[in-house]
Design a protein around this motif. Structure first.
Motif, PDB file in Angstrom:
ATOM      1  N   ALA A   1       0.986  -1.175   0.005  1.00  0.00           N
ATOM      2  CA  ALA A   1       0.005  -0.056   0.093  1.00  0.00           C
ATOM      3  C   ALA A   1       1.076   1.304   0.050  1.00  0.00           C
ATOM      4  CB  ALA A   1      -1.035  -0.002   1.295  1.00  0.00           C
ATOM      5  N   PRO A   2       0.575   2.308  -0.805  1.00  0.00           N
ATOM      6  CA  PRO A   2      -0.891   2.635  -1.137  1.00  0.00           C
ATOM      7  C   PRO A   2      -0.936   2.252  -2.758  1.00  0.00           C
ATOM      8  CG  PRO A   2       0.649   4.787  -1.139  1.00  0.00           C
ATOM      9  CD  PRO A   2       1.436   3.536  -0.428  1.00  0.00           C
ATOM     10  N   HIS A   3       0.138   1.628  -3.306  1.00  0.00           N
ATOM     11  CA  HIS A   3       0.443   1.584  -4.658  1.00  0.00           C
ATOM     12  C   HIS A   3      -0.560   0.252  -5.165  1.00  0.00           C
ATOM     13  CE1 HIS A   3       3.522   4.382  -4.239  1.00  0.00           C
ATOM     14  NE2 HIS A   3       4.118   3.484  -3.819  1.00  0.00           N
ATOM     15  N   ASN A   4      -0.943  -0.648  -4.375  1.00  0.00           N
ATOM     16  CA  ASN A   4      -1.532  -1.795  -4.702  1.00  0.00           C
ATOM     17  C   ASN A   4      -2.816  -1.963  -3.900  1.00  0.00           C
ATOM     18  OD1 ASN A   4       1.576  -3.475  -4.476  1.00  0.00           O
ATOM     19  ND2 ASN A   4       0.588  -2.690  -6.687  1.00  0.00           N
ATOM     20  N   PRO A   5      -3.914  -2.022  -4.707  1.00  0.00           N
ATOM     21  CA  PRO A   5      -5.442  -2.332  -4.028  1.00  0.00           C
ATOM     22  C   PRO A   5      -5.227  -3.477  -3.185  1.00  0.00           C
ATOM     23  CG  PRO A   5      -5.524  -2.796  -6.080  1.00  0.00           C
ATOM     24  CD  PRO A   5      -4.177  -2.236  -6.002  1.00  0.00           C
ATOM     25  N   PHE A   6      -6.143  -3.273  -1.962  1.00  0.00           N
ATOM     26  CA  PHE A   6      -6.273  -4.651  -1.127  1.00  0.00           C
ATOM     27  C   PHE A   6      -6.506  -5.849  -1.740  1.00  0.00           C
ATOM     28  CE2 PHE A   6     -10.644  -3.067  -1.045  1.00  0.00           C
ATOM     29  CZ  PHE A   6     -11.366  -4.270  -0.977  1.00  0.00           C
ATOM     30  N   TYR A   7      -7.629  -5.608  -2.885  1.00  0.00           N
ATOM     31  CA  TYR A   7      -7.942  -6.929  -3.557  1.00  0.00           C
ATOM     32  C   TYR A   7      -7.138  -7.305  -4.519  1.00  0.00           C
ATOM     33  CZ  TYR A   7      -9.237  -3.176  -6.826  1.00  0.00           C
ATOM     34  OH  TYR A   7      -9.210  -2.115  -7.689  1.00  0.00           O
ATOM     35  N   HIS A   8      -6.003  -6.984  -4.793  1.00  0.00           N
ATOM     36  CA  HIS A   8      -4.787  -7.459  -5.343  1.00  0.00           C
ATOM     37  C   HIS A   8      -3.695  -7.926  -4.439  1.00  0.00           C
ATOM     38  CE1 HIS A   8      -5.460  -4.983  -9.683  1.00  0.00           C
ATOM     39  NE2 HIS A   8      -6.208  -6.374  -9.549  1.00  0.00           N
ATOM     40  N   ARG A   9      -3.683  -7.174  -3.393  1.00  0.00           N
ATOM     41  CA  ARG A   9      -2.556  -7.685  -2.615  1.00  0.00           C
ATOM     42  C   ARG A   9      -2.750  -9.029  -1.956  1.00  0.00           C
ATOM     43  NH1 ARG A   9      -0.927  -3.704   2.008  1.00  0.00           N
ATOM     44  NH2 ARG A   9       0.618  -4.930   1.732  1.00  0.00           N
TER      45      ARG A   9
ATOM     46  N   GLN B   1       0.938 -16.843 -12.379  1.00  0.00           N
ATOM     47  CA  GLN B   1      -0.223 -17.613 -11.986  1.00  0.00           C
ATOM     48  C   GLN B   1      -0.410 -17.470 -10.368  1.00  0.00           C
ATOM     49  OE1 GLN B   1      -2.554 -18.509 -14.255  1.00  0.00           O
ATOM     50  NE2 GLN B   1      -0.880 -17.433 -15.854  1.00  0.00           N
ATOM     51  N   ASP B   2       0.234 -16.675  -9.786  1.00  0.00           N
ATOM     52  CA  ASP B   2       0.154 -16.375  -8.350  1.00  0.00           C
ATOM     53  C   ASP B   2      -1.224 -16.377  -7.703  1.00  0.00           C
ATOM     54  OD1 ASP B   2       0.192 -15.706  -5.609  1.00  0.00           O
ATOM     55  OD2 ASP B   2       2.001 -14.258  -5.875  1.00  0.00           O
ATOM     56  N   LYS B   3      -1.882 -17.192  -7.079  1.00  0.00           N
ATOM     57  CA  LYS B   3      -3.198 -17.279  -6.466  1.00  0.00           C
ATOM     58  C   LYS B   3      -3.422 -16.596  -5.120  1.00  0.00           C
ATOM     59  CE  LYS B   3      -3.177 -21.865  -6.228  1.00  0.00           C
ATOM     60  NZ  LYS B   3      -1.892 -22.519  -7.077  1.00  0.00           N
ATOM     61  N   LEU B   4      -2.244 -16.231  -4.813  1.00  0.00           N
ATOM     62  CA  LEU B   4      -2.337 -15.381  -3.391  1.00  0.00           C
ATOM     63  C   LEU B   4      -2.313 -13.950  -3.644  1.00  0.00           C
ATOM     64  CD1 LEU B   4      -2.570 -15.483  -0.323  1.00  0.00           C
ATOM     65  CD2 LEU B   4       0.116 -15.374  -0.243  1.00  0.00           C
ATOM     66  N   VAL B   5      -1.503 -13.428  -4.382  1.00  0.00           N
ATOM     67  CA  VAL B   5      -1.095 -11.948  -4.761  1.00  0.00           C
ATOM     68  C   VAL B   5      -1.349 -11.850  -6.152  1.00  0.00           C
ATOM     69  CG1 VAL B   5       0.559 -10.022  -4.543  1.00  0.00           C
ATOM     70  CG2 VAL B   5       0.093 -11.552  -2.723  1.00  0.00           C
ATOM     71  N   ASN B   6      -1.929 -10.773  -6.657  1.00  0.00           N
ATOM     72  CA  ASN B   6      -2.039 -10.570  -8.224  1.00  0.00           C
ATOM     73  C   ASN B   6      -0.543 -10.005  -8.623  1.00  0.00           C
ATOM     74  OD1 ASN B   6      -2.845  -9.498 -10.744  1.00  0.00           O
ATOM     75  ND2 ASN B   6      -4.762  -9.534 -10.133  1.00  0.00           N
ATOM     76  N   ALA B   7      -0.457 -10.582  -9.786  1.00  0.00           N
ATOM     77  CA  ALA B   7       0.915 -10.229 -10.568  1.00  0.00           C
ATOM     78  C   ALA B   7       0.998  -8.831 -10.815  1.00  0.00           C
ATOM     79  CB  ALA B   7       1.497 -11.008 -11.683  1.00  0.00           C
ATOM     80  N   ALA B   8      -0.456  -8.248 -10.969  1.00  0.00           N
ATOM     81  CA  ALA B   8      -0.526  -6.649 -11.078  1.00  0.00           C
ATOM     82  C   ALA B   8       0.166  -6.019 -10.309  1.00  0.00           C
ATOM     83  CB  ALA B   8      -2.113  -6.474 -11.329  1.00  0.00           C
ATOM     84  N   CYS B   9       0.406  -6.492  -8.980  1.00  0.00           N
ATOM     85  CA  CYS B   9       1.071  -5.627  -8.134  1.00  0.00           C
ATOM     86  C   CYS B   9       2.462  -5.229  -8.358  1.00  0.00           C
ATOM     87  CB  CYS B   9       1.003  -6.315  -6.449  1.00  0.00           C
ATOM     88  SG  CYS B   9      -0.562  -6.570  -5.794  1.00  0.00           S
TER      89      CYS B   9
END
Length: 262
Positions: free
Chosen positions: A107-115, A202-210
């Motif tokens: 945070a604050p760069h990555n939203p919680f639903y991506h983290r 294919q990270d199922k926990l944290v979105n690679a978009a982060c």
């Protein structure tokens, strides 16, 4: 003397690296590889976990002194460990020479639903707080790894469950570490410490978009593994090592910039 410090993530300890440190040390030509445990995990499982990432960074700084490491060191860190590395570089920039951060989010760069992908919330809450050691480890492996065969899964769960039973992490310490991760806010990034980002597509926990977002903000290299999950060193240790070796070559042989006003 080149020293690499390896930092694991939430609820993980030094033994979860497996044989990665030995292969990594040989490949990168390090004189020493130091795997640190955070309070509440591994060798320090009887201690209270710290509730801020900043105090975890302070812990790492002190451990260099305890271990007799003069520094600066190189750091390779996963997930929560990568957050600690960022805080460490901000608080003690002279400690660190290079950083490799794997599947991190801030945070604050990555939203919680991506983290933390929302699909994992129910299982994580139920199993982490109320499950047995084996149930916890089975869940952790399921959401952090993609590339294991049935035989490998069985062996890993057996080994990880033994770790958890030998050096158990308390529910209180799980919550303390979660609190630290949730409260962390990324400090202003400085390119004084060169940075490489690695992530599993294919990270199922944290979105690679982060990782993509951070690479764009910080103008640092990012390499994405097309099939690996959150625990990249487990899923494809050879790939991780090769990215670090290549990056070291790029840095070491980068052309020098001409002096200003010349």
């Amino acid at each position: 003397m080149t020293t690499w410090v390896l930092l694991r993530g939430l609820m993980r300890e030094s033994r979860h690296w497996g044989d990665f440190p030995a292969h990594f040390q040989q490949a990168v030509g390090a004189e020493r590889v130091l795997c640190l445990d955070f309070p509440g995990n591994g060798q320090l499982h009887a201690e209270h976990s710290l509730t801020t990432v900043a105090t975890m960074a302070d812990h790492c700084h002190r451990q260099l002194q305890v271990q007799g490491v003069a520094g600066p060191v190189h750091v390779l860190a996963v997930s929560l460990g990568a957050m600690v590395a960022l805080a460490w570089a901000d608080r003690y920039p002279d400690d660190l020479q290079r950083m490799v951060l794997i599947n991190t989010s801030v945070a604050p760069h990555n939203p919680f639903y991506h983290r933390l992908r929302p699909a994992n919330y129910p299982a994580l809450i139920t199993t982490m707080l109320f499950g047995s050691s084996e149930q916890r480890e089975r869940l952790i492996l399921r959401i952090t790894s993609n590339l294991q065969t049935a035989e490998q899964v069985k062996a890993i769960i057996k080994r990880w469950t033994a770790y958890a039973q030998e050096k158990p992490i308390s529910v209180d310490n799980i919550l303390r570490q979660l609190l630290a991760a949730m409260r962390f806010r990324a400090p202003p990034y400085s390119d004084k410490v060169p940075l490489l980002l690695l992530a599993g597509e294919q990270d199922k926990l944290v979105n690679a978009a982060c990782s993509r977002k951070l690479a764009g903000l910080w103008h640092c290299p990012l390499h994405l593994h097309p099939t690996a999950g959150h625990d990249l060193p487990l899923d494809d240790a050879g790939w991780v090592i090769q990215q670090v070796v290549n990056w070291q070559v790029d840095i070491n042989f980068a052309p020098a910039l001409p002096p200003e006003n010349q």
